[in-house]
Design an enzyme around this catalytic site. Structure first.
Site, PDB file in Angstrom:
ATOM      1  CE1 TYR A 141      -3.658  -2.465   0.422  1.00  0.00           C
ATOM      2  CE2 TYR A 141      -4.668  -0.466   1.291  1.00  0.00           C
ATOM      3  CZ  TYR A 141      -4.788  -1.744   0.793  1.00  0.00           C
ATOM      4  OH  TYR A 141      -6.032  -2.309   0.671  1.00  0.00           O
ATOM      5  CG  ASP A 224      -2.310 -20.041  -2.133  1.00  0.00           C
ATOM      6  OD1 ASP A 224      -1.731 -20.053  -1.025  1.00  0.00           O
ATOM      7  OD2 ASP A 224      -1.869 -20.650  -3.130  1.00  0.00           O
ATOM      8  CG  ASP A 248      -8.177  -4.544   1.623  1.00  0.00           C
ATOM      9  OD1 ASP A 248      -9.106  -4.074   2.313  1.00  0.00           O
ATOM     10  OD2 ASP A 248      -8.131  -4.472   0.374  1.00  0.00           O
TER      11      ASP A 248
HETATM   12  C1  IPM Z   1     -10.404  -1.128   4.190  1.00  0.00           C
HETATM   13  C2  IPM Z   1     -10.665  -0.475   2.855  1.00  0.00           C
HETATM   14  C3  IPM Z   1      -9.518   0.467   2.532  1.00  0.00           C
HETATM   15  C4  IPM Z   1      -8.264  -0.371   2.416  1.00  0.00           C
HETATM   16  C5  IPM Z   1      -9.714   1.353   1.286  1.00  0.00           C
HETATM   17  C6  IPM Z   1     -10.985   2.148   1.364  1.00  0.00           C
HETATM   18  C7  IPM Z   1      -8.531   2.242   1.051  1.00  0.00           C
HETATM   19  O1  IPM Z   1     -10.861  -1.438   1.887  1.00  0.00           O
HETATM   20  O2  IPM Z   1     -10.288  -0.405   5.189  1.00  0.00           O
HETATM   21  O3  IPM Z   1     -10.327  -2.359   4.235  1.00  0.00           O
HETATM   22  O4  IPM Z   1      -7.966  -0.924   1.359  1.00  0.00           O
HETATM   23  O5  IPM Z   1      -7.565  -0.484   3.415  1.00  0.00           O
HETATM   24 MG    MG Z   2     -10.962  -3.421   2.614  1.00  0.00          MG
END
Ligand code: IPM
Ligand code: MG
Length: 357
Positions: A141, A224, A248
């Site tokens: 990220y 996976d 995520d």
């Molecule tokens: C989450 C969301 C966020 C992320 C987005 C909105 C940037 O999906 O909090 O899980 O990817 O972390």
């Molecule tokens: Mg998310």
């Protein structure tokens, strides 16, 4: 001393669901001596429309100064074609990064009343209680370099960098081990160590940290396989720890085991338990402004805020019990509704939780 809470409703269903959580907090202010002062500000597309950026510097300063932040959700169709640098999501990512909120706790807990709301068979999910610990300020990220470049042949190439330093893995591993110590002492670390060097190192560091927690049983799982095991036999998991992107994905998957992503709360904490609290779901623009959304994930996030940042475990439990009561009463928003239950709106659900308090 009065504690300051910054409320950032955001976009889509964000304003509706945070309004219900604020109702619940106000009720505790009236009846239980909760001493907080709440202030609201803009984030995401809502901030972009006013300031031209998804998080104004002044809002960032307020978040830094607050004792805790409660956030709704960000994003929506309206802002999808904006340059990625000013997309609503960047506001959220900036808050996480600048506040140092590296530890994201996402509990996937199945309220027994909702066993039949899950798309999985009740016997697979009954009793489910998983805590996903997601690293939140590193990994792919935030890794540099990143971007879209033009190759010599004129073709475009998109690229991101998946990086973790040892210290980043160590600190999230400690959070996960400490959480496991308070629960069933089982930790599954999720990686892709068969392909990615960064997670090969992740695995080594988790094993080093494990030596400090001899009582915790540690397992490593490829991502996976973990995704498959979550739907095959989710009750094998107690605490799961993983990087930003895998976390995520797996937390969305885990949330559906609990009946609906509309039930999943989250806490994002820094090294001193200062935090930001938000439902794990998104802004659901398709149902925004229709008073249909499930506010329980946000209300349960407010409970986590009372527990981790505001020192009121008693009131956190009180909210969680009130949520149990409204589910006992058969009240359900559309996402968790099933035959024989009473369908309620977002605000009716919030009122019911206030009444149950
Ligand atoms: C989450 C969301 C966020 C992320 C987005 C909105 C940037 O999906 O909090 O899980 O990817 O972390
Ligand atoms: Mg998310």
């Amino acid at each position: 001393m009065t504690q300051n809470v910054l409320i950032l409703p955001g976009d889509g269903i964000g304003p509706e669901i945070t309004a219900e959580a604020v109702k619940v907090l106000n009720k505790l202010v009236e009846t239980d001596g909760l001493d907080i002062c709440m202030e609201e500000d803009l984030v995401g597309g809502a901030a972009y429309d006013v300031h031209g950026v998804p998080l104004a510097d002044a809002t960032m300063d307020k978040a830094q100064a607050a004792d805790a932040v409660l956030l709704g959700a960000v994003g929506g169709y309206k802002w999808e074609s904006l340059d990625i640098s000013v997309r609503p999501e960047k506001g959220l990512l900036r808050l996480r990064k600048e506040m140092g909120l590296f530890a994201n706790l996402r509990p996937a807990f199945l309220y027994p009343q909702l066993a039949s709301a899950s798309t999985l068979k009740p016997e697979i999910v009954a009793g489910l209680d998983i805590l996903i610990v997601r690293e939140l300020t590193g990994g792919i990220y935030f890794g540099q370099p990143r971007g879209i470049r033009i190759l010599e042949n004129g073709e475009r190439q998109g690229f991101n960098t998946y990086v973790y330093s040892e210290s980043e893995v160590k600190r999230i591993a400690h959070v996960a081990f400490q959480a496991a110590m308070k629960r069933n002492k089982k930790l599954t670390s999720v990686d892709k160590a068969n392909v990615l060097e960064v997670t090969e190192m992740w695995r080594e560091v988790v094993n080093e940290v494990a030596k400090e927690y001899p009582e915790v049983e540690v397992k490593h799982m490829y991502v996976d396989n973990a995704a498959m095991q979550l739907v095959l036999n989710p009750k094998q998991f107690d605490v799961m720890v993983t990087g930003n992107m895998f976390g995520d994905i797996l937390s969305d998957e885990a949330s559906m085991l609990t009946g609906s992503i509309g039930m999943l709360a989250s806490a994002s904490l820094d090294a001193n338990n200062k935090g930001m609290y938000e439902p794990s779901h998104g802004s659901a623009p398709d149902i925004a402004s229709q008073n249909k959304a499930n506010p329980l994930a946000t209300i349960l996030s407010a409970a986590m805020m009372l527990r981790y940042s505001l020192g009121r475990e008693d009131l956190a439990i009180k909210i969680e019990e009130a949520v149990g009561k409204v589910l006992d009463q058969g009240l359900r928003t559309g996402d968790i509704w099933s035959e024989g239950c009473t369908r309620v709106t977002c605000s009716e659900m919030g009122d019911a939780v206030v009444a149950a308090l």
